[in-house]
Enzyme design. Structure first.
Site, PDB file in Angstrom:
ATOM      1  N   LYS A  51      -3.946   6.530   0.909  1.00  0.00           N
ATOM      2  CA  LYS A  51      -2.716   7.323   1.060  1.00  0.00           C
ATOM      3  C   LYS A  51      -3.040   8.823   1.008  1.00  0.00           C
ATOM      4  O   LYS A  51      -2.555   9.603   1.811  1.00  0.00           O
ATOM      5  CB  LYS A  51      -1.695   6.936  -0.029  1.00  0.00           C
ATOM      6  CG  LYS A  51      -1.085   5.568   0.225  1.00  0.00           C
ATOM      7  CD  LYS A  51      -0.268   5.011  -0.942  1.00  0.00           C
ATOM      8  CE  LYS A  51       0.108   3.567  -0.615  1.00  0.00           C
ATOM      9  NZ  LYS A  51       0.921   2.909  -1.636  1.00  0.00           N
ATOM     10  N   GLN A  95       2.406   3.762  -7.583  1.00  0.00           N
ATOM     11  CA  GLN A  95       1.689   2.626  -7.009  1.00  0.00           C
ATOM     12  C   GLN A  95       1.986   1.362  -7.824  1.00  0.00           C
ATOM     13  O   GLN A  95       1.844   1.347  -9.042  1.00  0.00           O
ATOM     14  CB  GLN A  95       0.174   2.927  -7.000  1.00  0.00           C
ATOM     15  CG  GLN A  95      -0.665   1.866  -6.339  1.00  0.00           C
ATOM     16  CD  GLN A  95      -0.367   1.739  -4.837  1.00  0.00           C
ATOM     17  OE1 GLN A  95      -0.159   2.724  -4.135  1.00  0.00           O
ATOM     18  NE2 GLN A  95      -0.327   0.512  -4.360  1.00  0.00           N
ATOM     19  N   ASP A 118       8.907   5.304  -0.397  1.00  0.00           N
ATOM     20  CA  ASP A 118       8.606   3.875  -0.252  1.00  0.00           C
ATOM     21  C   ASP A 118       9.842   3.109   0.224  1.00  0.00           C
ATOM     22  O   ASP A 118       9.730   1.962   0.655  1.00  0.00           O
ATOM     23  CB  ASP A 118       8.145   3.287  -1.600  1.00  0.00           C
ATOM     24  CG  ASP A 118       6.629   3.221  -1.717  1.00  0.00           C
ATOM     25  OD1 ASP A 118       5.957   3.152  -0.671  1.00  0.00           O
ATOM     26  OD2 ASP A 118       6.125   3.224  -2.860  1.00  0.00           O
TER      27      ASP A 118
END
Ligand code: NAP
Length: 281
Positions: A51, A95, A118
């Site tokens: 990422k 995460q 997200d």
């Protein structure tokens, strides 16, 4: 025919890179993604590294917060509160999965909806359910981009999604419904799953079980999207018995090189989108 996520992903990233440069020229700063990781899970560490690398590749700024397993939850909460208030931070992600003992729901609730790149927040999922999408969960969003590349009109198609997680299966089903498919969602309690799957024009496997989808579950000419990532004897395999199903499918995604590369690319797209939305760019 193969749908190669790595190719679609490279094209999409090239577009994002151009837009990021335009954004920076206009606003004098780069779009910025903040990533928080807790613990030493190797797969999570690889995702986070990729990422951060994706941000660098497309010219975005990234902030990386790494906490050892056992760090008090309050410390991570403080970072999230600070990032939420920081005008120069456009996207925040924690995460997942978190190590045991952390209150995931509490931590995620500290990410403002506008910075939830997200697409996991109840508001963002709700907006998708109402067909007013704002930030779309990255993996299903990536699948829709891949489906677009087939040129097949999805209207009225029979779509079957195997898996109903909040991060993949459910948003995937909502996206297909919003695209005018007739959608069936299967899960571990579904009866006659093979029969239901075998009627799908578009079959999405998001289960987490290696080679779960076999040829008898696939209609001739179906589009088969394999979201699964499983490690078997040190190798990555999907949820679909690729070697055999490939012969029946009109389009199919491989693992690796299929859906995987798209997920981080859509995260970058969501971060850029969040930055633009904030500045009404
Ligand atoms: P998850 O939260 O574990 O959900 C799995 C789903 O599969 C559940 O809804 C479960 O049903 C269903 N399921 C499990 N066993 C089944 C069975 N025997 N028959 C029918 N349904 C069954 O997993 P996830 O997060 O959605 O991820 C799914 C897969 O995608 C995993 O392999 C994951 O690693 C992969 N993934 C890939 C990406 C990517 O970037 N390519 C991103 C995210 C996830 P119940 O709800 O009834 O338990």
């Amino acid at each position: 025919m193969l749908i190669l996520g790595k190719v679609v992903s490279a094209d999409t990233r090239a577009e994002i890179k151009k837009e990021v440069a335009r954004f920076e020229e206009k606003y004098g700063r780069k779009p910025c993604l903040a990533v928080i990781i807790v613990g030493e899970d190797p797969a999570s560490q690889t995702y986070v590294r990729n990422k951060i690398a994706g941000c660098a590749e497309t010219g975005m700024r990234s902030l990386h917060y790494e906490y050892a397993d056992g760090t008090p939850q309050s410390e991570i909460e403080k970072t999230l509160v600070d990032l939420a208030a920081d005008e120069t931070v456009d996207g925040i992600l924690v995460q997942l999965p978190l190590p045991k003992g952390y209150d995931e729901r509490k931590l995620l609730s500290l990410i403002p909806d506008e910075k939830d790149v997200d697409g996991f927040s109840p508001t963002n999922l709700g907006l998708l359910a109402m067909n007013r999408p704002r930030t779309i969960s990255c993996t299903p969003f990536g699948v829709m981009k891949m489906l677009e590349t087939t040129g097949v009109d999805l209207k009225g198609k029979n779509a079957v999604v195997i898996g109903r997680s909040n991060t993949v299966g459910k948003p995937m089903a909502m996206l297909l419904l919003n695209a005018d498919c007739t959608v069936t969602v299967c899960h571990s309690k579904t009866k006659n799953l093979a029969e239901i799957a075998s009627k799908a024009d578009v079959l999405i496997a998001a289960i987490g079980k290696p080679k779960f989808v076999t040829t008898d579950m696939v209609k001739d000419g179906a589009i088969v999207i394999d979201v699964g990532i499983n490690r078997v004897d040190g190798k990555l395999v999907g949820d679909v018995d690729f070697e055999n199903v490939e012969k029946k499918a009109s389009f199919i995604t491989p693992v690796p090189g299929g859906v995987g590369p798209m997920t981080i690319t859509m995260l970058l797209a969501n971060t850029l989108q969040a930055a633009k939305a904030k500045l009404k760019a």
